[in-house]
Design a protein around this motif. Structure first.
Motif, mmCIF file in Angstrom:
data_model
loop_
_atom_site.group_PDB
_atom_site.id
_atom_site.type_symbol
_atom_site.label_atom_id
_atom_site.label_comp_id
_atom_site.label_asym_id
_atom_site.label_seq_id
_atom_site.Cartn_x
_atom_site.Cartn_y
_atom_site.Cartn_z
ATOM 1 N N PHE A 1 -9.575 10.146 0.756
ATOM 2 C CA PHE A 1 -9.465 8.689 0.824
ATOM 3 C C PHE A 1 -9.725 8.246 2.258
ATOM 4 O O PHE A 1 -9.447 8.971 3.206
ATOM 5 N N ALA A 2 -10.281 7.048 2.383
ATOM 6 C CA ALA A 2 -10.598 6.507 3.706
ATOM 7 C C ALA A 2 -9.442 5.679 4.268
ATOM 8 O O ALA A 2 -9.130 5.768 5.447
ATOM 9 N N ARG A 3 -8.778 4.858 3.418
ATOM 10 C CA ARG A 3 -7.753 3.931 3.898
ATOM 11 C C ARG A 3 -6.372 4.159 3.295
ATOM 12 O O ARG A 3 -5.374 4.155 4.001
ATOM 13 N N GLU A 4 -6.313 4.296 1.970
ATOM 14 C CA GLU A 4 -4.998 4.388 1.319
ATOM 15 C C GLU A 4 -5.104 5.183 0.025
ATOM 16 O O GLU A 4 -6.187 5.324 -0.541
ATOM 17 N N CYS B 1 -3.474 13.950 6.692
ATOM 18 C CA CYS B 1 -3.968 12.691 7.258
ATOM 19 C C CYS B 1 -4.473 12.955 8.682
ATOM 20 O O CYS B 1 -3.925 13.811 9.385
ATOM 21 N N ARG B 2 -5.478 12.212 9.088
ATOM 22 C CA ARG B 2 -5.994 12.380 10.442
ATOM 23 C C ARG B 2 -4.934 12.040 11.465
ATOM 24 O O ARG B 2 -4.794 12.707 12.488
ATOM 25 N N ARG C 1 6.953 1.485 -16.144
ATOM 26 C CA ARG C 1 6.612 1.629 -14.732
ATOM 27 C C ARG C 1 6.304 3.093 -14.452
ATOM 28 O O ARG C 1 7.127 3.972 -14.707
ATOM 29 N N ASP C 2 5.114 3.339 -13.925
ATOM 30 C CA ASP C 2 4.706 4.709 -13.611
ATOM 31 C C ASP C 2 5.558 5.264 -12.474
ATOM 32 O O ASP C 2 5.897 4.556 -11.527
ATOM 33 N N PHE C 3 5.892 6.546 -12.581
ATOM 34 C CA PHE C 3 6.593 7.241 -11.506
ATOM 35 C C PHE C 3 5.599 7.459 -10.366
ATOM 36 O O PHE C 3 4.475 7.912 -10.598
ATOM 37 N N VAL C 4 6.005 7.157 -9.139
ATOM 38 C CA VAL C 4 5.126 7.307 -7.979
ATOM 39 C C VAL C 4 5.275 8.710 -7.405
ATOM 40 O O VAL C 4 6.346 9.091 -6.934
ATOM 41 N N ILE C 5 4.185 9.474 -7.442
ATOM 42 C CA ILE C 5 4.150 10.799 -6.834
ATOM 43 C C ILE C 5 3.879 10.667 -5.340
ATOM 44 O O ILE C 5 4.490 11.351 -4.525
ATOM 45 N N HIS C 6 2.955 9.758 -4.987
ATOM 46 C CA HIS C 6 2.614 9.565 -3.573
ATOM 47 C C HIS C 6 2.134 8.150 -3.316
ATOM 48 O O HIS C 6 1.415 7.575 -4.132
ATOM 49 N N GLU C 7 2.508 7.611 -2.154
ATOM 50 C CA GLU C 7 1.958 6.350 -1.658
ATOM 51 C C GLU C 7 2.365 6.181 -0.193
ATOM 52 O O GLU C 7 3.187 6.917 0.314
ATOM 53 N N ALA C 8 1.723 5.225 0.469
ATOM 54 C CA ALA C 8 2.135 4.712 1.778
ATOM 55 C C ALA C 8 1.583 5.423 3.012
ATOM 56 O O ALA C 8 1.936 5.047 4.108
ATOM 57 N N LEU C 9 0.745 6.422 2.886
ATOM 58 C CA LEU C 9 0.135 6.994 4.084
ATOM 59 C C LEU C 9 -1.246 6.387 4.302
ATOM 60 O O LEU C 9 -1.982 6.140 3.357
ATOM 61 N N ARG C 10 -1.586 6.134 5.569
ATOM 62 C CA ARG C 10 -2.891 5.570 5.924
ATOM 63 C C ARG C 10 -3.924 6.683 6.080
ATOM 64 O O ARG C 10 -3.634 7.743 6.626
ATOM 65 N N GLY C 11 -5.130 6.384 5.663
ATOM 66 C CA GLY C 11 -6.235 7.335 5.792
ATOM 67 C C GLY C 11 -6.916 7.210 7.130
ATOM 68 O O GLY C 11 -6.521 6.403 7.958
#
Length: 187
Positions: A116-119, A182-183, A15-25
Motif C-alpha cells: 500500500f502507498a498511503r493506508e 512500514c517505511r 460490523r467487521d472485526f478489524v485485523i489491521h488499520e491506522a498505519l501510514r504507508g
C-alpha cells in the motif's frame, strides 16, 4: 516492522472485526495470526470474508475473499492443518463435534504480497452458516431473533429433515495480531 494486537469479546453484529488499520504507508501487509473462540450458537463461524482496503478504497474492498476457510488454505469445516504460508494448527473441539471451541490460524502474504502507498485496513466479516433440523423450531426462532439474516435470507425446508438454512450475522470472541512493514516508524 509493526505488530498490532486487537481483540473483541464478543464481536458486534453487522460490523467487521478489524485485523489491521491506522498505519501510514508506504508499506506491506505481511499477514496475521487470528484466534476465534466460538461463542455464537450458529452452525459454522467461517463464512466471513477477509477484506483488504488499500489507498482510499472505503466502500468496496480492494481485495475480498470468499470465506475464512479459503483465506487459510482449506475448505468447509476447516480442521487442523499447516503449510508454510497458511494454516490452522490449533483446532480445539470435542470428539466428533463439527464446531470447534477454539481455532487459531495464520496467513502470511509472502508469495502474494499486499502493498500500500498511503493506508491499509484489513477486516474479517462476522457471518456464519446456520441450519436447524425439523423439531428445532423454537431454537431457530430464538436464534433468528438475536442474529439478523445476511445475504439472501433463510431457506425454509431445503431438504427432508432440515427446517432451515442460511447465512446470519454472529458474535464470537475474536483476536488478531497483524504484521506490517512500514517505511516510517509509527506509534
Amino acid at each position: 516492522l509493526h505488530a498490532t494486537f486487537r481483540r473483541e469479546n464478543p464481536t458486534q453484529l453487522r460490523r467487521d472485526f478489524v485485523i489491521h488499520e491506522a498505519l501510514r504507508g508506504p508499506g506491506r501487509f505481511l499477514g496475521c495470526v487470528v484466534g476465534v473462540r466460538v461463542i455464537d450458537g450458529g452452525s459454522w463461524y467461517g463464512e466471513g470474508e477477509v477484506k483488504v482496503f488499500r489507498d482510499g478504497d472505503t466502500t468496496l474492498p480492494t481485495i475480498c475473499g470468499t470465506g475464512l476457510e479459503d483465506y487459510v488454505g482449506t475448505a468447509y469445516g476447516m480442521g487442523a492443518h499447516a503449510t508454510a504460508w497458511q494454516g490452522a494448527p490449533l483446532d480445539v473441539r470435542a470428539p466428533g463435534a463439527f464446531m470447534p471451541d477454539f481455532v487459531g490460524f495464520y496467513r502470511w502474504h509472502v508469495p502474494d504480497p499486499i502493498v500500500f502507498a498511503r493506508e491499509l485496513r484489513v477486516t474479517l466479516q462476522q457471518i456464519g452458516f446456520v441450519f436447524f433440523g425439523e423439531g428445532q423450531e423454537e431454537a431457530f426462532a430464538r436464534y433468528a431473533e438475536t442474529n439478523p439474516v445476511a445475504g439472501q435470507g433463510w431457506t425454509m425446508h431445503p431438504r427432508p429433515g432440515l427446517l432451515v438454512k442460511g447465512i446470519a450475522e454472529r458474535r464470537d470472541d475474536v483476536c488478531a495480531t497483524s504484521f506490517v512493514y512500514c517505511r516510517d516508524v509509527q506509534p
